[in-house]
Design a protein around this motif. Structure first.
Motif, PDB file in Angstrom:
ATOM      1  N   LEU A   1      34.102 -10.669  21.295  1.00 24.53           N
ATOM      2  CA  LEU A   1      35.288 -10.381  20.611  1.00 24.53           C
ATOM      3  C   LEU A   1      36.319 -11.457  20.149  1.00 24.53           C
ATOM      4  O   LEU A   1      36.826 -12.399  19.776  1.00 24.53           O
TER       5      LEU A   1
ATOM      6  N   ALA B   1      34.587 -14.406  18.661  1.00 25.80           N
ATOM      7  CA  ALA B   1      34.809 -14.455  17.317  1.00 25.80           C
ATOM      8  C   ALA B   1      35.915 -15.178  16.627  1.00 25.80           C
ATOM      9  O   ALA B   1      35.844 -15.996  15.775  1.00 25.80           O
ATOM     10  N   THR B   2      37.354 -14.148  17.913  1.00 27.38           N
ATOM     11  CA  THR B   2      38.377 -14.881  17.951  1.00 27.38           C
ATOM     12  C   THR B   2      38.430 -16.261  17.546  1.00 27.38           C
ATOM     13  O   THR B   2      39.337 -17.035  16.644  1.00 27.38           O
TER      14      THR B   2
ATOM     15  N   ALA C   1      37.233 -17.900  14.294  1.00 29.29           N
ATOM     16  CA  ALA C   1      37.835 -17.947  13.031  1.00 29.29           C
ATOM     17  C   ALA C   1      38.663 -18.046  12.981  1.00 29.29           C
ATOM     18  O   ALA C   1      39.102 -19.188  11.961  1.00 29.29           O
TER      19      ALA C   1
ATOM     20  N   GLY D   1      40.774 -12.225   9.951  1.00 26.06           N
ATOM     21  CA  GLY D   1      40.116 -11.897  11.144  1.00 26.06           C
ATOM     22  C   GLY D   1      40.087 -12.300  12.682  1.00 26.06           C
ATOM     23  O   GLY D   1      40.324 -11.517  13.715  1.00 26.06           O
ATOM     24  N   GLN D   2      41.016 -13.530  12.387  1.00 27.19           N
ATOM     25  CA  GLN D   2      41.709 -14.295  13.941  1.00 27.19           C
ATOM     26  C   GLN D   2      42.618 -13.092  14.778  1.00 27.19           C
ATOM     27  O   GLN D   2      41.877 -12.783  16.152  1.00 27.19           O
TER      28      GLN D   2
ATOM     29  N   PHE E   1      40.330 -10.042  15.702  1.00 24.79           N
ATOM     30  CA  PHE E   1      39.567  -9.919  16.537  1.00 24.79           C
ATOM     31  C   PHE E   1      40.030 -10.030  18.448  1.00 24.79           C
ATOM     32  O   PHE E   1      40.095 -10.220  19.401  1.00 24.79           O
TER      33      PHE E   1
ATOM     34  N   LEU F   1      41.913  -6.864  19.684  1.00 27.38           N
ATOM     35  CA  LEU F   1      39.996  -6.056  20.238  1.00 27.38           C
ATOM     36  C   LEU F   1      40.334  -6.772  21.037  1.00 27.38           C
ATOM     37  O   LEU F   1      40.002  -6.124  22.150  1.00 27.38           O
ATOM     38  N   GLY F   2      39.443  -7.991  21.225  1.00 29.91           N
ATOM     39  CA  GLY F   2      39.395  -8.735  22.485  1.00 29.91           C
ATOM     40  C   GLY F   2      40.171  -8.571  23.613  1.00 29.91           C
ATOM     41  O   GLY F   2      39.571  -8.440  24.938  1.00 29.91           O
TER      42      GLY F   2
END
Length: 585
Positions: free
Chosen positions: A38, A41-42, A45, A82-83, A86, A89-90
């Motif tokens: 996650l 992914a951050t 993004a 998205g950044q 993510f 959540l991360g």
């Protein structure tokens, strides 16, 4: 020769601390992998944002139709959303993993600490242990909750942003590297210098805590002997040492940040100059140069965070090493030691010396038959409490042997010994919780009927029933207050519930008044029925009811025999009995 350093609780090496942390994380390794993915992914993004902005700059410079701006704006919006998603959540997942790992590490530390012999804790310093399970746990907790997620996110951002610069044009990445020597030099110097500084700060805090524990724990003695100013001076000296140790670490941090800012200035100038050159010769567009500048500026926060977090990481690492030092302590397991066949105590040539080398017991020999009650008497400092602690396994003899049922106390191991020998001391602690919780420390599976029966044996069932909620009444810190007699009755009830064949009572009636002592003596007598008992007797009425009396003087047995026979003689016990009898008239 044993030095003070040898007696301190151990501190793990960095590698040992990492292994302990990895073991604590392992049960939730899937969660850790998800958290890292996650955060990746951050970062990805976030990497989309500078090129999208650069594309908008190029489109604005070209002066095309406004519809051409739609696609870059949509990409920019999705990347920002998205950044944020993510990242939330991360970080939440990584925090959850960290808290679970810390809980497991804390449980391991407390388990090891509770399993240590009391003499080992006393040698290492209870203040040091309090500091470790208090301050050090807090620092590691903060690092796992905030520092480590931020550190990991910053590291990923730096690594992938450098890749993004290279994708735009390798020359932008090369220009950005101008800042690296300053940052690497700052980081290397800090990593080399800071660990011993933070280790020294943690050790200084432990010494300060130890001094506070000693001062507050012995407050009645300090007040009685007018030692307050001396102890205040000692606390002040320990506090000053801790303060100076922290200031040394902060001073090194200040120089560290100066080098970081110099690197940022140098790198920004190099990227801007490279952008001007590449745009000027047509090798790059204005949008690409803008994206490169944004990429590098975007590195400021994560690089600063990454290097700044070295401060927190080093502090947390020092604390983790102190926790891991406790977690690594292994309790020696007995190798095939048989369980006691009969509750018989046998002491042969028992000697004991404290850490300062002063010998307290000098070759004590004693046999206690099954079911026999033997009282140990003597003047203050004769070694009575030390002898009781040795039989209970709290201390280890410096010489000689102690056997229970034919098995050496040291070979039995703490768990096995605890099943056969129970110690009740004069200083009884009432644990925070219900009365039932306090009693079930001796036998967790005991039913309420078992608890009531044990209380009845020691004469405590009446006042427990009279409590607002009976067995469910909260006692200890924050609960109903108990008298010294009631607290001691709970301890005797735990002895009954424990069911050990051998009981060691260290002046169990000493804290009670005359009326309370009679109540406790009755409860003690009933609790000891059928058990072998070694009684450290402060009140000679306790000794008078024993089967035999052992008189200690200066760590040596000087007289043994039935109490009535010794009282009628002209030896040390007769002298003690005469003085005791005179004080009661």
């Amino acid at each position: 020769m044993t030095t003070t350093a040898d007696l301190r609780l151990p501190i793990a090496t960095a590698a040992q601390a990492r292994r302990q942390l990895a073991a604590a994380v392992r049960p939730d390794r899937r969660g850790a992998i998800v958290a890292v993915l996650l955060l990746v992914a951050t970062t990805v993004a976030g990497l989309v944002i500078p090129p999208a902005l650069g594309r908008l700059v190029d489109l604005g410079q070209a002066g095309g139709p406004s519809g051409d701006l739609t696609a870059p704006l949509v990409v920019l919006g999705l990347a920002v959303v998205g950044q944020g998603l993510f990242a939330a959540l991360g970080r939440a997942r990584l925090t959850s993993v960290g808290e679970g790992a810390l809980a497991r590490l804390r449980e391991t530390v407390v388990e090891r600490a509770l399993g240590l012999p009391q003499e080992r804790l006393e040698q290492g310093g209870t203040g040091d242990l309090v500091s470790r399970v208090g301050d050090d746990v807090d620092r590691v907790s903060d690092a796992l909750r905030q520092g480590f997620p931020e550190f990991l996110f910053s590291a990923l951002t730096v690594a992938l942003t450098v890749v993004g610069l290279g994708v735009l044009d390798w020359r932008f990445a090369l220009a950005g590297l101008a800042a690296v020597p300053f940052q690497v030099l700052a980081g290397r110097l800090y990593v080399r210098v800071s660990p011993p500084l933070y280790a020294a700060a943690r050790a200084a805090e432990g010494e300060r805590s130890q001094q506070l524990v000693e001062t507050l724990g012995g407050l009645p003695t300090v007040q009685a002997l007018l030692l307050g100013p001396r102890h205040l001076d000692r606390v002040a000296a320990r506090s000053e040492s801790a303060r100076r140790a922290h200031l040394d670490a902060v001073d090194k941090s200040a120089w560290f940040f100066c080098r970081i800012h110099l690197g940022e200035l140098t790198g920004t100038a190099a990227v801007l100059v490279m952008g001007a050159v590449l745009v000027g010769n047509g090798s790059a567009t204005l949008g690409e140069a803008t994206a490169a500048a944004l990429y590098f500026l975007r590195l400021f926060d994560p690089i600063s965070a990454l290097l700044t977090l070295l401060d927190e990481v080093q502090s947390a690492t020092a604390s983790l090493a102190r926790l891991a030092g406790i977690a690594m302590l292994e309790q020696p397991e007995p190798e095939g030691a048989p369980a006691p066949a009969a509750p018989v105590l046998r002491l042969r040539g028992v000697r004991f010396s404290y850490a300062d080398g002063a010998e307290v017991l000098h070759g004590v020999d004693l046999d206690v038959a099954a079911g026999e009650h033997v009282a140990v008497v003597g003047s203050s400092g004769a070694g009575k409490t030390t002898l009781a602690a040795l039989v209970a396994g709290i201390h280890t003899p410096s010489g000689g042997t102690i056997e229970v049922g034919g098995s050496s106390v040291t070979a039995l191991g703490r768990d096995e010994l605890a099943r056969h020998v129970t110690l009740v001391s004069q200083e009884v602690h009432v644990f925070a919780g219900t009365v039932a919780d306090d009693l079930r420390l001796a036998r967790p599976e005991a039913t309420d009927d078992d608890l009531v029966a044990a209380l009845a044996v020691v004469g405590a069932d009446g006042w427990v029933r009279a409590l607002p909620d009976g067995l469910a009444t909260r006692v200890g810190s924050g609960g109903a207050g108990l008298t010294a007699v009631q607290a001691q009755q709970l301890a005797l009830a735990r002895l009954v519930l424990r069911g050990a064949e051998v009981a060691v009572l260290d002046e169990a009636t000493a804290e009670a008044g005359s009326a309370g002592a009679r109540v406790l003596e009755t409860g003690m007598r009933r609790a000891l029925e059928g058990r072998t008992a070694l009684l450290v007797a402060h009140r000679l009425t306790t000794a008078a009811e024993a089967d035999r009396v052992v008189v200690l003087e200066h760590g040596r047995v000087v007289e043994v025999g039935p109490p009535a026979e010794l009282a009628a003689g002209d030896g040390p016990y007769a002298t003690l009995w005469a003085a005791w009898s005179a004080s009661r008239t």
